[in-house]
Design a protein around this motif. Structure first.
Motif, PDB file in Angstrom:
ATOM      1  N   ALA A   1       6.322 -11.404  30.154  1.00 33.86           N
ATOM      2  CA  ALA A   1       7.682 -11.584  29.821  1.00 33.86           C
ATOM      3  C   ALA A   1       7.892 -11.582  28.463  1.00 33.86           C
ATOM      4  CB  ALA A   1       8.344 -12.912  30.587  1.00 33.86           C
ATOM      5  N   ILE A   2       7.201 -12.331  27.441  1.00 37.18           N
ATOM      6  CA  ILE A   2       7.186 -12.321  26.256  1.00 37.18           C
ATOM      7  C   ILE A   2       7.102 -10.812  25.519  1.00 37.18           C
ATOM      8  CG2 ILE A   2       6.060 -13.102  24.136  1.00 37.18           C
ATOM      9  CD1 ILE A   2       5.420 -15.731  25.663  1.00 37.18           C
ATOM     10  N   ALA A   3       6.209 -10.159  26.254  1.00 37.68           N
ATOM     11  CA  ALA A   3       5.698  -8.825  25.538  1.00 37.68           C
ATOM     12  C   ALA A   3       6.940  -7.803  25.850  1.00 37.68           C
ATOM     13  CB  ALA A   3       4.496  -8.283  26.387  1.00 37.68           C
ATOM     14  N   SER A   4       7.565  -7.840  26.953  1.00 36.41           N
ATOM     15  CA  SER A   4       8.732  -7.035  27.162  1.00 36.41           C
ATOM     16  C   SER A   4       9.821  -7.287  26.211  1.00 36.41           C
ATOM     17  CB  SER A   4       9.201  -7.475  28.573  1.00 36.41           C
ATOM     18  OG  SER A   4       8.364  -7.290  29.730  1.00 36.41           O
ATOM     19  N   ILE A   5       9.959  -8.595  25.595  1.00 35.29           N
ATOM     20  CA  ILE A   5      10.893  -8.646  24.879  1.00 35.29           C
ATOM     21  C   ILE A   5      10.477  -8.355  23.548  1.00 35.29           C
ATOM     22  CG2 ILE A   5      12.411 -10.457  23.561  1.00 35.29           C
ATOM     23  CD1 ILE A   5      12.391 -11.977  26.239  1.00 35.29           C
ATOM     24  N   LEU A   6       9.321  -8.778  22.840  1.00 34.70           N
ATOM     25  CA  LEU A   6       8.676  -8.430  21.872  1.00 34.70           C
ATOM     26  C   LEU A   6       8.486  -7.090  21.625  1.00 34.70           C
ATOM     27  CD1 LEU A   6       6.801  -9.136  19.261  1.00 34.70           C
ATOM     28  CD2 LEU A   6       5.071  -9.140  20.702  1.00 34.70           C
TER      29      LEU A   6
ATOM     30  N   LEU B   1       3.262  -0.374  26.141  1.00 32.60           N
ATOM     31  CA  LEU B   1       3.572  -1.672  26.491  1.00 32.60           C
ATOM     32  C   LEU B   1       2.909  -1.761  27.785  1.00 32.60           C
ATOM     33  CD1 LEU B   1       4.876  -4.610  26.485  1.00 32.60           C
ATOM     34  CD2 LEU B   1       6.961  -3.417  27.560  1.00 32.60           C
ATOM     35  N   THR B   2       2.132  -2.748  28.058  1.00 29.01           N
ATOM     36  CA  THR B   2       1.427  -2.945  29.508  1.00 29.01           C
ATOM     37  C   THR B   2       1.716  -4.316  29.989  1.00 29.01           C
ATOM     38  OG1 THR B   2      -0.235  -1.452  29.115  1.00 29.01           O
ATOM     39  CG2 THR B   2      -0.879  -3.046  30.868  1.00 29.01           C
ATOM     40  N   LEU B   3       2.379  -4.645  31.330  1.00 28.68           N
ATOM     41  CA  LEU B   3       2.478  -5.609  31.900  1.00 28.68           C
ATOM     42  C   LEU B   3       1.642  -6.145  32.977  1.00 28.68           C
ATOM     43  CD1 LEU B   3       6.329  -5.383  31.644  1.00 28.68           C
ATOM     44  CD2 LEU B   3       4.946  -6.376  30.054  1.00 28.68           C
ATOM     45  N   LEU B   4       1.020  -7.152  33.249  1.00 32.26           N
ATOM     46  CA  LEU B   4       0.168  -7.563  34.117  1.00 32.26           C
ATOM     47  C   LEU B   4       0.829  -8.698  35.001  1.00 32.26           C
ATOM     48  CD1 LEU B   4      -1.654  -6.809  31.566  1.00 32.26           C
ATOM     49  CD2 LEU B   4      -3.504  -7.215  33.302  1.00 32.26           C
ATOM     50  N   ASN B   5       1.132  -8.363  36.279  1.00 28.82           N
ATOM     51  CA  ASN B   5       1.758  -9.261  37.150  1.00 28.82           C
ATOM     52  C   ASN B   5       2.826 -10.175  36.052  1.00 28.82           C
ATOM     53  OD1 ASN B   5      -1.141  -8.634  38.372  1.00 28.82           O
ATOM     54  ND2 ASN B   5      -0.068  -9.883  39.843  1.00 28.82           N
ATOM     55  N   SER B   6       3.721  -9.534  35.693  1.00 28.63           N
ATOM     56  CA  SER B   6       4.643  -9.997  34.673  1.00 28.63           C
ATOM     57  C   SER B   6       5.628 -11.001  35.190  1.00 28.63           C
ATOM     58  CB  SER B   6       5.365  -9.028  33.814  1.00 28.63           C
ATOM     59  OG  SER B   6       6.242  -9.710  32.840  1.00 28.63           O
ATOM     60  N   ALA B   7       5.924 -12.269  34.541  1.00 30.21           N
ATOM     61  CA  ALA B   7       6.996 -13.107  34.923  1.00 30.21           C
ATOM     62  C   ALA B   7       8.303 -12.403  34.372  1.00 30.21           C
ATOM     63  CB  ALA B   7       6.603 -14.536  34.065  1.00 30.21           C
ATOM     64  N   GLY B   8       9.417 -12.841  34.975  1.00 26.90           N
ATOM     65  CA  GLY B   8      10.425 -12.385  34.445  1.00 26.90           C
ATOM     66  C   GLY B   8      11.185 -11.170  34.914  1.00 26.90           C
ATOM     67  N   ILE B   9      10.359 -10.769  36.269  1.00 22.05           N
ATOM     68  CA  ILE B   9      11.054  -9.401  36.721  1.00 22.05           C
ATOM     69  C   ILE B   9      11.645  -9.772  38.188  1.00 22.05           C
ATOM     70  CG2 ILE B   9       9.885  -7.252  37.963  1.00 22.05           C
ATOM     71  CD1 ILE B   9       9.905  -7.681  34.804  1.00 22.05           C
ATOM     72  N   PRO B  10      12.737  -9.140  38.363  1.00 17.51           N
ATOM     73  CA  PRO B  10      13.588  -9.663  39.440  1.00 17.51           C
ATOM     74  C   PRO B  10      12.643  -9.170  40.906  1.00 17.51           C
ATOM     75  CG  PRO B  10      14.971  -8.344  37.949  1.00 17.51           C
ATOM     76  CD  PRO B  10      13.739  -8.479  37.565  1.00 17.51           C
ATOM     77  N   GLU B  11      12.637 -10.137  41.652  1.00 25.35           N
ATOM     78  CA  GLU B  11      11.978  -9.943  42.981  1.00 25.35           C
ATOM     79  C   GLU B  11      12.902  -8.998  43.943  1.00 25.35           C
ATOM     80  OE1 GLU B  11      10.469 -13.307  45.019  1.00 25.35           O
ATOM     81  OE2 GLU B  11       9.867 -14.287  43.120  1.00 25.35           O
TER      82      GLU B  11
ATOM     83  N   ALA C   1      15.031 -17.221  32.888  1.00 27.83           N
ATOM     84  CA  ALA C   1      13.828 -16.578  33.406  1.00 27.83           C
ATOM     85  C   ALA C   1      13.857 -15.214  33.741  1.00 27.83           C
ATOM     86  CB  ALA C   1      13.951 -17.195  34.868  1.00 27.83           C
ATOM     87  N   LEU C   2      14.874 -14.331  33.788  1.00 28.35           N
ATOM     88  CA  LEU C   2      14.810 -13.018  33.842  1.00 28.35           C
ATOM     89  C   LEU C   2      15.348 -12.358  32.614  1.00 28.35           C
ATOM     90  CD1 LEU C   2      16.358 -12.736  37.410  1.00 28.35           C
ATOM     91  CD2 LEU C   2      14.011 -12.763  36.623  1.00 28.35           C
ATOM     92  N   ALA C   3      15.210 -13.082  31.515  1.00 29.62           N
ATOM     93  CA  ALA C   3      15.658 -12.390  30.230  1.00 29.62           C
ATOM     94  C   ALA C   3      15.131 -10.912  30.012  1.00 29.62           C
ATOM     95  CB  ALA C   3      15.329 -13.011  29.114  1.00 29.62           C
ATOM     96  N   PRO C   4      13.493 -10.640  30.424  1.00 31.34           N
ATOM     97  CA  PRO C   4      12.934  -9.532  29.963  1.00 31.34           C
ATOM     98  C   PRO C   4      13.638  -8.466  30.904  1.00 31.34           C
ATOM     99  CG  PRO C   4      11.088 -11.036  30.532  1.00 31.34           C
ATOM    100  CD  PRO C   4      12.511 -11.639  30.782  1.00 31.34           C
ATOM    101  N   ALA C   5      14.566  -8.779  31.974  1.00 28.78           N
ATOM    102  CA  ALA C   5      15.144  -7.646  32.736  1.00 28.78           C
ATOM    103  C   ALA C   5      16.107  -6.989  31.905  1.00 28.78           C
ATOM    104  CB  ALA C   5      15.634  -7.964  34.032  1.00 28.78           C
TER     105      ALA C   5
END
Length: 295
Positions: free
Chosen positions: A125-130, A141-151, A222-226
């Motif tokens: 989630a942090i990396a998505s914004i960074l 950018l690589t995301l592994l089981n990232s938080a902040g992603i809508p289900e 919580a969903l800021a990365p989206a």
């Protein structure tokens, strides 16, 4: 009289760093003393890879990857402010955007035009914004089981968010510690999970107040990365463990619409932490992706 459980983690951490041949360094970001590992140095044609760990975790989560990634790559592996060896402040904000801004300030001190970022869970989630805050975007950018992603595709990303994951991620006692380390994998007890619980349990139990603060700040947006991930996102790789009970695999469906060009890998039999549960395969697909997007 209850005998306190010894905290063996500092000694183990030092030994691990020696094996990884990494330097332990410190920086000041937003009033926090931030500790990080560095291996190698920037150089023309050499990728600089930043690895961002998850909630209630630390930089050492990347040790297996660090052993398997090319030895000549430049690696930067921070303890995110508030966690690991980095400072926690009771009056600080630990939302994803605040953490991304801190890491952006830190990375501004490194001169490289071949930067790549990878993040696990909260770190994703942090990396998505960074990746969208840096003056010069990363090459991948690589995301592994990232938080902040809508289900689900119809989730309102600006609506208040509730989560019961704190029952797993903020252990209150030793039973909670064992439950945590077995839940972040495939949900089944494992010998590595039991070993990690014994090694890291004392440290986690001492951090309960800080973890609650950081968790609540994460939930506040919580969903800021989206809001960031989309057409303007740098080349994106998504790695996910299909057995994850923290960030369900259905989150992957969101990427197929929001970032249809993403390089998606779903690992069978793997839970929340591909870089720990299947480091060989996950590091291999990351290396191939970075080589495609390096100059």
């Amino acid at each position: 009289m209850k005998v306190p459980t010894p905290n063996l983690w500092p000694v183990a951490r030092t030994g691990q760093r020696w094996l990884l041949r990494a330097r332990r360094l410190e920086a000041i970001v937003d009033g926090h003393r931030m500790v990080f590992l560095e291996r190698g140095k920037p150089a023309p044609g050499r990728p600089t890879l930043v690895l961002i760990h998850g909630f209630a975790a630390m930089k050492e989560n990347w040790a297996f990857w660090m052993q398997k990634l090319p030895a000549d790559w430049h690696l930067l592996v921070p303890d995110v402010p508030g966690l690991g060896e980095s400072q926690y402040h009771a009056d600080a904000c630990y939302r994803y955007e605040s953490q991304a801004q801190r890491l952006s300030e830190w990375l501004s001190g490194y001169a490289t035009d071949n930067l790549h970022i990878a993040g696990s869970s909260m770190g994703g989630a942090i990396a998505s914004i960074l990746a969208h805050k840096l003056e010069q975007p990363p090459r991948s950018l690589t995301l592994l089981n990232s938080a902040g992603i809508p289900e689900h595709p119809d989730v309102d990303i600006d609506a208040p968010f509730e989560s019961d994951r704190d029952a797993i991620l903020i252990p209150q006692d030793w039973a909670g510690v064992y439950r945590m380390f077995n839940s972040v994998g495939t949900g089944k007890p494992t010998l590595p999970g039991l070993a990690m619980a014994g090694l890291l349990g004392p440290d986690l139990l001492n951090r309960r107040q800080a973890l609650r603060h950081i968790f609540n700040d994460m939930l506040a947006d919580a969903l800021a990365p989206a809001r960031y991930l989309g057409p303007g996102t740098p080349p994106l790789q998504v790695q996910w463990g299909e057995k994850d009970v923290i960030t369900p695999t259905r989150c992957v469906n969101w990427f197929r619409t929001a970032t249809p060009d993403a390089d998606v890998h779903v690992f069978r039999g793997v839970g929340h932490l591909p870089m720990l549960e299947n480091p060989g395969r996950s590091a291999k697909v990351l290396e191939a992706f970075i080589r495609r997007h390096s100059h």
